[in-house]
Design a protein around this motif. Structure first.
Motif, PDB file in Angstrom:
ATOM      1  N   THR A  37       0.716  -1.429  -0.395  1.00  0.00           N
ATOM      2  CA  THR A  37      -0.181   0.058  -0.160  1.00  0.00           C
ATOM      3  C   THR A  37       0.939   1.785  -0.241  1.00  0.00           C
ATOM      4  O   THR A  37       0.662   1.746  -0.033  1.00  0.00           O
ATOM      5  CB  THR A  37      -1.067  -0.094   1.303  1.00  0.00           C
ATOM      6  N   VAL A  38       2.274   1.100   0.322  1.00  0.00           N
ATOM      7  CA  VAL A  38       3.039   2.335   0.555  1.00  0.00           C
ATOM      8  C   VAL A  38       3.231   3.501  -0.614  1.00  0.00           C
ATOM      9  O   VAL A  38       3.339   2.250  -2.234  1.00  0.00           O
ATOM     10  CB  VAL A  38       4.066   2.068   0.648  1.00  0.00           C
ATOM     11  N   LYS A  39       3.179   4.360  -1.199  1.00  0.00           N
ATOM     12  CA  LYS A  39       2.627   5.171  -2.486  1.00  0.00           C
ATOM     13  C   LYS A  39       3.615   6.226  -2.250  1.00  0.00           C
ATOM     14  O   LYS A  39       4.257   6.329  -1.047  1.00  0.00           O
ATOM     15  CB  LYS A  39       1.383   5.729  -3.107  1.00  0.00           C
ATOM     16  N   GLU A  40       4.148   6.821  -3.217  1.00  0.00           N
ATOM     17  CA  GLU A  40       5.501   7.863  -2.992  1.00  0.00           C
ATOM     18  C   GLU A  40       4.826   8.533  -2.884  1.00  0.00           C
ATOM     19  O   GLU A  40       3.642   8.683  -2.540  1.00  0.00           O
ATOM     20  CB  GLU A  40       5.772   8.532  -4.421  1.00  0.00           C
ATOM     21  N   GLY A  41       5.839   9.827  -1.263  1.00  0.00           N
ATOM     22  CA  GLY A  41       4.927  10.773  -0.892  1.00  0.00           C
ATOM     23  C   GLY A  41       4.514  10.405   0.934  1.00  0.00           C
ATOM     24  O   GLY A  41       4.600  11.662   1.297  1.00  0.00           O
ATOM     25  N   TRP A  42       4.198   9.172   1.127  1.00  0.00           N
ATOM     26  CA  TRP A  42       4.112   8.457   2.393  1.00  0.00           C
ATOM     27  C   TRP A  42       5.186   8.991   3.472  1.00  0.00           C
ATOM     28  O   TRP A  42       6.254   9.155   2.620  1.00  0.00           O
ATOM     29  CB  TRP A  42       4.008   7.161   2.094  1.00  0.00           C
ATOM     30  N   ASN A  43       4.682   8.577   4.215  1.00  0.00           N
ATOM     31  CA  ASN A  43       6.415   9.297   5.510  1.00  0.00           C
ATOM     32  C   ASN A  43       6.157   8.398   5.887  1.00  0.00           C
ATOM     33  O   ASN A  43       5.632   7.149   6.177  1.00  0.00           O
ATOM     34  CB  ASN A  43       4.744   9.898   6.725  1.00  0.00           C
ATOM     35  N   TYR A  44       7.959   8.726   6.772  1.00  0.00           N
ATOM     36  CA  TYR A  44       8.270   7.710   6.586  1.00  0.00           C
ATOM     37  C   TYR A  44       9.164   7.600   7.859  1.00  0.00           C
ATOM     38  O   TYR A  44       9.898   8.831   8.151  1.00  0.00           O
ATOM     39  CB  TYR A  44       9.694   6.835   6.157  1.00  0.00           C
ATOM     40  N   ASN A  45       8.786   6.236   9.101  1.00  0.00           N
ATOM     41  CA  ASN A  45       9.690   6.909  10.286  1.00  0.00           C
ATOM     42  C   ASN A  45      10.615   5.977  10.649  1.00  0.00           C
ATOM     43  O   ASN A  45      10.460   4.714  10.790  1.00  0.00           O
ATOM     44  CB  ASN A  45       8.136   6.441  11.351  1.00  0.00           C
ATOM     45  N   SER A  46      11.880   6.578  10.632  1.00  0.00           N
ATOM     46  CA  SER A  46      13.252   5.484  10.542  1.00  0.00           C
ATOM     47  C   SER A  46      13.188   5.233  11.618  1.00  0.00           C
ATOM     48  O   SER A  46      13.653   3.874  11.528  1.00  0.00           O
ATOM     49  CB  SER A  46      14.502   6.568  10.086  1.00  0.00           C
ATOM     50  N   GLU A  47      12.732   5.614  12.796  1.00  0.00           N
ATOM     51  CA  GLU A  47      12.494   4.800  14.299  1.00  0.00           C
ATOM     52  C   GLU A  47      11.798   3.440  13.646  1.00  0.00           C
ATOM     53  O   GLU A  47      12.427   2.281  14.762  1.00  0.00           O
ATOM     54  CB  GLU A  47      12.403   5.961  15.272  1.00  0.00           C
ATOM     55  N   THR A  48      10.521   3.160  13.713  1.00  0.00           N
ATOM     56  CA  THR A  48       9.626   2.544  13.520  1.00  0.00           C
ATOM     57  C   THR A  48      10.188   1.478  12.133  1.00  0.00           C
ATOM     58  O   THR A  48       9.144   0.335  12.478  1.00  0.00           O
ATOM     59  CB  THR A  48       8.234   2.748  14.126  1.00  0.00           C
ATOM     60  N   GLY A  49      10.634   2.093  11.737  1.00  0.00           N
ATOM     61  CA  GLY A  49      10.217   2.100   9.558  1.00  0.00           C
ATOM     62  C   GLY A  49       8.760   2.067   9.141  1.00  0.00           C
ATOM     63  O   GLY A  49       8.459   1.098   8.489  1.00  0.00           O
ATOM     64  N   GLU A  50       7.722   2.243  10.075  1.00  0.00           N
ATOM     65  CA  GLU A  50       6.882   2.147   9.446  1.00  0.00           C
ATOM     66  C   GLU A  50       6.247   3.197   8.562  1.00  0.00           C
ATOM     67  O   GLU A  50       6.853   4.155   8.610  1.00  0.00           O
ATOM     68  CB  GLU A  50       5.815   2.699  10.519  1.00  0.00           C
ATOM     69  N   PHE A  51       6.286   3.569   7.438  1.00  0.00           N
ATOM     70  CA  PHE A  51       5.186   4.443   6.403  1.00  0.00           C
ATOM     71  C   PHE A  51       3.361   4.897   7.156  1.00  0.00           C
ATOM     72  O   PHE A  51       2.673   4.254   7.636  1.00  0.00           O
ATOM     73  CB  PHE A  51       5.098   3.775   5.413  1.00  0.00           C
ATOM     74  N   THR A  52       3.650   6.125   6.150  1.00  0.00           N
ATOM     75  CA  THR A  52       1.535   6.633   6.841  1.00  0.00           C
ATOM     76  C   THR A  52       1.949   7.587   5.922  1.00  0.00           C
ATOM     77  O   THR A  52       2.255   8.454   5.004  1.00  0.00           O
ATOM     78  CB  THR A  52       1.446   7.562   7.843  1.00  0.00           C
ATOM     79  N   ALA A  53       0.475   7.249   5.340  1.00  0.00           N
ATOM     80  CA  ALA A  53      -0.386   8.462   4.318  1.00  0.00           C
ATOM     81  C   ALA A  53       0.293   9.968   4.976  1.00  0.00           C
ATOM     82  O   ALA A  53      -0.113  10.156   6.297  1.00  0.00           O
ATOM     83  CB  ALA A  53      -1.671   7.804   3.846  1.00  0.00           C
ATOM     84  N   PRO A  54       0.247  11.067   3.887  1.00  0.00           N
ATOM     85  CA  PRO A  54       0.335  12.258   4.252  1.00  0.00           C
ATOM     86  C   PRO A  54      -0.695  12.520   4.330  1.00  0.00           C
ATOM     87  O   PRO A  54      -1.828  12.022   4.392  1.00  0.00           O
ATOM     88  CB  PRO A  54       1.494  13.239   2.938  1.00  0.00           C
ATOM     89  N   ASN A  55      -0.581  13.856   5.670  1.00  0.00           N
ATOM     90  CA  ASN A  55      -2.368  14.020   5.908  1.00  0.00           C
ATOM     91  C   ASN A  55      -2.013  15.414   5.368  1.00  0.00           C
ATOM     92  O   ASN A  55      -1.628  16.349   5.320  1.00  0.00           O
ATOM     93  CB  ASN A  55      -2.185  15.190   8.105  1.00  0.00           C
ATOM     94  N   ILE A  56      -2.704  15.148   3.926  1.00  0.00           N
ATOM     95  CA  ILE A  56      -3.668  16.193   3.330  1.00  0.00           C
ATOM     96  C   ILE A  56      -4.784  17.383   3.241  1.00  0.00           C
ATOM     97  O   ILE A  56      -5.944  16.630   3.326  1.00  0.00           O
ATOM     98  CB  ILE A  56      -3.345  16.044   1.465  1.00  0.00           C
ATOM     99  N   PRO A  57      -4.491  18.272   3.728  1.00  0.00           N
ATOM    100  CA  PRO A  57      -5.767  19.229   4.554  1.00  0.00           C
ATOM    101  C   PRO A  57      -6.506  19.095   3.009  1.00  0.00           C
ATOM    102  O   PRO A  57      -6.466  19.560   1.924  1.00  0.00           O
ATOM    103  CB  PRO A  57      -4.759  20.447   5.064  1.00  0.00           C
ATOM    104  N   GLU A  58      -7.458  19.902   3.407  1.00  0.00           N
ATOM    105  CA  GLU A  58      -8.773  20.650   2.714  1.00  0.00           C
ATOM    106  C   GLU A  58      -8.576  21.591   1.713  1.00  0.00           C
ATOM    107  O   GLU A  58      -7.909  21.965   2.560  1.00  0.00           O
ATOM    108  CB  GLU A  58      -9.609  19.886   3.105  1.00  0.00           C
TER     109      GLU A  58
END
Length: 90
Positions: A37-58
């Motif tokens: 599910t990871v896509k370009e532009g997603w945030n990466y946490n180097s400490e946990t190794g997890e990716f999260t979708a960016p929070n794009i405001p309306e």
């Protein structure tokens, strides 16, 4: 295998390769083969190794600009109003 290049704590470039390529040591590559599910532009946490979708405001709604005809009509109404006030001595 699927990889993400990390740049400024974001998945900058996602690509597939048979094995992890050898790039310059400052280029960070993370194996995301099991994270489809990871896509370009997603945030990466180097400490946990997890990716999260960016929070794009309306987006903030923008009121439409009046048309030329609407502005001309409003000018005519304002002019007639001022003439009428003048005629009444106001």
């Amino acid at each position: 295998m699927k990889f993400a290049q990390i740049l400024y704590d974001k998945a900058h470039w996602i690509f597939e390769a048979d094995e992890k390529p050898e790039f310059a040591p400052n280029i960070i590559l993370v194996d995301i083969t099991h994270k489809p599910t990871v896509k370009e532009g997603w945030n990466y946490n180097s400490e946990t190794g997890e990716f999260t979708a960016p929070n794009i405001p309306e987006p903030i709604p923008v009121e439409p600009q009046p048309t030329l005809e609407e502005m001309q009509a409003q000018t005519l109404v304002n002019t007639e109003y001022l003439i009428a006030r003048s005629g009444l001595g106001l």
